[in-house]
Motif scaffolding. Structure first.
Motif, mmCIF file in Angstrom:
data_model
loop_
_atom_site.group_PDB
_atom_site.id
_atom_site.type_symbol
_atom_site.label_atom_id
_atom_site.label_comp_id
_atom_site.label_asym_id
_atom_site.label_seq_id
_atom_site.Cartn_x
_atom_site.Cartn_y
_atom_site.Cartn_z
ATOM 1 N N GLY A 175 -2.665 7.506 -4.735
ATOM 2 C CA GLY A 175 -1.549 6.572 -4.788
ATOM 3 C C GLY A 175 -1.077 6.209 -6.194
ATOM 4 N N LEU A 231 0.666 13.263 -1.819
ATOM 5 C CA LEU A 231 0.066 13.259 -3.158
ATOM 6 C C LEU A 231 -1.449 13.185 -3.000
ATOM 7 N N GLY A 277 -4.155 4.368 -2.701
ATOM 8 C CA GLY A 277 -5.153 5.025 -1.859
ATOM 9 C C GLY A 277 -5.678 6.285 -2.532
ATOM 10 N N TYR A 290 -8.444 9.855 -1.240
ATOM 11 C CA TYR A 290 -9.137 10.522 -0.126
ATOM 12 C C TYR A 290 -8.239 10.472 1.122
ATOM 13 N N THR A 307 1.649 4.853 0.762
ATOM 14 C CA THR A 307 1.082 5.784 1.735
ATOM 15 C C THR A 307 2.191 6.624 2.365
ATOM 16 N N PRO A 308 1.905 7.904 2.675
ATOM 17 C CA PRO A 308 2.953 8.731 3.278
ATOM 18 C C PRO A 308 3.423 8.215 4.638
ATOM 19 N N GLY A 361 -7.467 7.726 2.737
ATOM 20 C CA GLY A 361 -6.722 6.466 2.773
ATOM 21 C C GLY A 361 -7.669 5.291 2.887
ATOM 22 N N TYR A 371 0.882 -1.178 0.000
ATOM 23 C CA TYR A 371 0.000 0.000 0.000
ATOM 24 C C TYR A 371 0.914 1.222 0.000
HETATM 25 N N1 SAM Z 1 -4.600 11.181 4.880
HETATM 26 C C1 SAM Z 1 -3.359 10.666 4.411
HETATM 27 C C2 SAM Z 1 -2.232 11.066 5.349
HETATM 28 O O1 SAM Z 1 -2.292 12.120 5.945
HETATM 29 O O2 SAM Z 1 -1.261 10.284 5.452
HETATM 30 C C3 SAM Z 1 -3.030 11.183 3.008
HETATM 31 C C4 SAM Z 1 -3.959 10.647 1.980
HETATM 32 S S1 SAM Z 1 -3.495 11.127 0.339
HETATM 33 C C5 SAM Z 1 -4.453 12.554 0.116
HETATM 34 C C6 SAM Z 1 -4.308 9.953 -0.677
HETATM 35 C C7 SAM Z 1 -3.456 8.761 -1.087
HETATM 36 O O3 SAM Z 1 -2.336 9.203 -1.826
HETATM 37 C C8 SAM Z 1 -2.890 7.922 0.024
HETATM 38 O O4 SAM Z 1 -3.830 7.006 0.555
HETATM 39 C C9 SAM Z 1 -1.728 7.238 -0.661
HETATM 40 O O5 SAM Z 1 -2.134 6.071 -1.344
HETATM 41 C C10 SAM Z 1 -1.263 8.288 -1.671
HETATM 42 N N2 SAM Z 1 -0.062 9.024 -1.248
HETATM 43 C C11 SAM Z 1 -0.015 10.324 -0.873
HETATM 44 N N3 SAM Z 1 1.220 10.694 -0.563
HETATM 45 C C12 SAM Z 1 2.012 9.621 -0.726
HETATM 46 C C13 SAM Z 1 3.406 9.380 -0.522
HETATM 47 N N4 SAM Z 1 4.222 10.325 -0.082
HETATM 48 N N5 SAM Z 1 3.876 8.150 -0.790
HETATM 49 C C14 SAM Z 1 3.063 7.167 -1.226
HETATM 50 N N6 SAM Z 1 1.723 7.334 -1.421
HETATM 51 C C15 SAM Z 1 1.207 8.548 -1.175
#
Ligand code: SAM
Length: 239
Positions: free
Chosen positions: A144, A141, A116, A118, A91-92, A120, A89
């Motif tokens: 994802g 971002l 992901g 929204y 995710t940040p 997440g 997955y």
């Molecule tokens: N609410 C989350 C948080 O604060 O960690 C951010 C959600 S982001 C708006 C939406 C999706 O973008 C995430 O679920 C992830 O899949 C992806 N994403 C955003 N930044 C990322 C990063 N630095 N690395 C990998 N995936 C990222």
């Protein structure tokens, strides 16, 4: 390549139209045509149970945004993921992606990446599936998909036969634990700036020494964290 099973990348996403995107062009795109790897997408919404194809809902506890439902995502993953391969997955809050992990992924037979959107995805899904959480960096971002594309690109270029000169991969940033040295090409003089003399000397050992020195300088200045690990001997393939 004949006789070798292609590496299989699976993107599990709400926006399948974002793929292949840049992965369909240049090195990665050519490698798909050559059968070195395959790219498949799964639309999470196809596994929703209502006529609106709802894959997300509001968060318990309140707050902004929506969360991807565990039941819908589980159905999408069950239908697409090859067991025994990594389920990632992006995710940040994941572990920061490093070249060493990219290398290990490229040595495997494939991977599935959940993209992901929204806020997440529901935490219970991550716990139940023991998902590997991977971050591309300390920034956010909007989804994802660009992260999955970047991760797939990094892995695909390490697959055998994708980049023809293995040497050009060995010299790259991170492979030695250092950032890469600077490059120069023609013209010899540009904008009043000269190409370093040593690079035109034809003296292989001196060129190697100069490049190593510049790599070390750049790493020390720009990435004290990498430099400390390099000095401690904990990263990179020392040559
Ligand atoms: N609410 C989350 C948080 O604060 O960690 C951010 C959600 S982001 C708006 C939406 C999706 O973008 C995430 O679920 C992830 O899949 C992806 N994403 C955003 N930044 C990322 C990063 N630095 N690395 C990998 N995936 C990222």
């Amino acid at each position: 390549m004949a006789g070798v099973k292609p590496f299989k990348a699976m993107a599990i996403t709400l926006f399948p139209d974002m793929f292949p995107g840049p992965l369909g062009l240049s090195l990665a795109g050519k490698a798909i045509e050559e059968g070195i790897w395959t790219l498949e997408t799964v639309d999470i919404r196809d596994f929703a149970s209502d006529k609106h194809r709802t894959a997300d809902d509001s968060p318990f506890g309140g707050g902004a945004g929506m969360v991807i439902r565990p039941d819908v995502l589980e159905a999408a993953v069950a239908a697409s993921h090859t067991s025994g391969t990594p389920l990632i997955y992006v995710t940040p809050r994941g572990r920061l992606l490093e070249q060493s992990r990219v290398r290990t992924l490229a040595a495997g037979s494939g991977m599935s990446i959940i993209c992901g959107r929204y806020e997440g995805i529901d935490e219970r899904f991550l716990e139940a599936r023991e998902v590997e959480e991977v971050s591309l960096g300390d920034f956010v971002l909007s989804g994802g998909e660009p992260a999955a594309i970047a991760l797939i690109d990094a892995v695909v270029r390490l697959l055998p036969g994708v980049v023809s000169k293995t040497k050009s991969l060995e010299d790259e940033s991170f492979e030695t634990g250092l950032l890469e040295y600077p490059h120069y090409t023609r013209p010899d003089t540009w904008g009043g700036r000269e190409v370093p003399e040593v690079l035109k000397s034809g003296h292989h050992a001196k060129i190697q020494a100069w490049r190593r020195m510049r790599s070390e300088e750049i790493t020390r200045e720009r990435r004290p964290d990498l430099w400390a690990r390099y000095k401690a001997g904990s990263i990179g393939v020392k040559k």
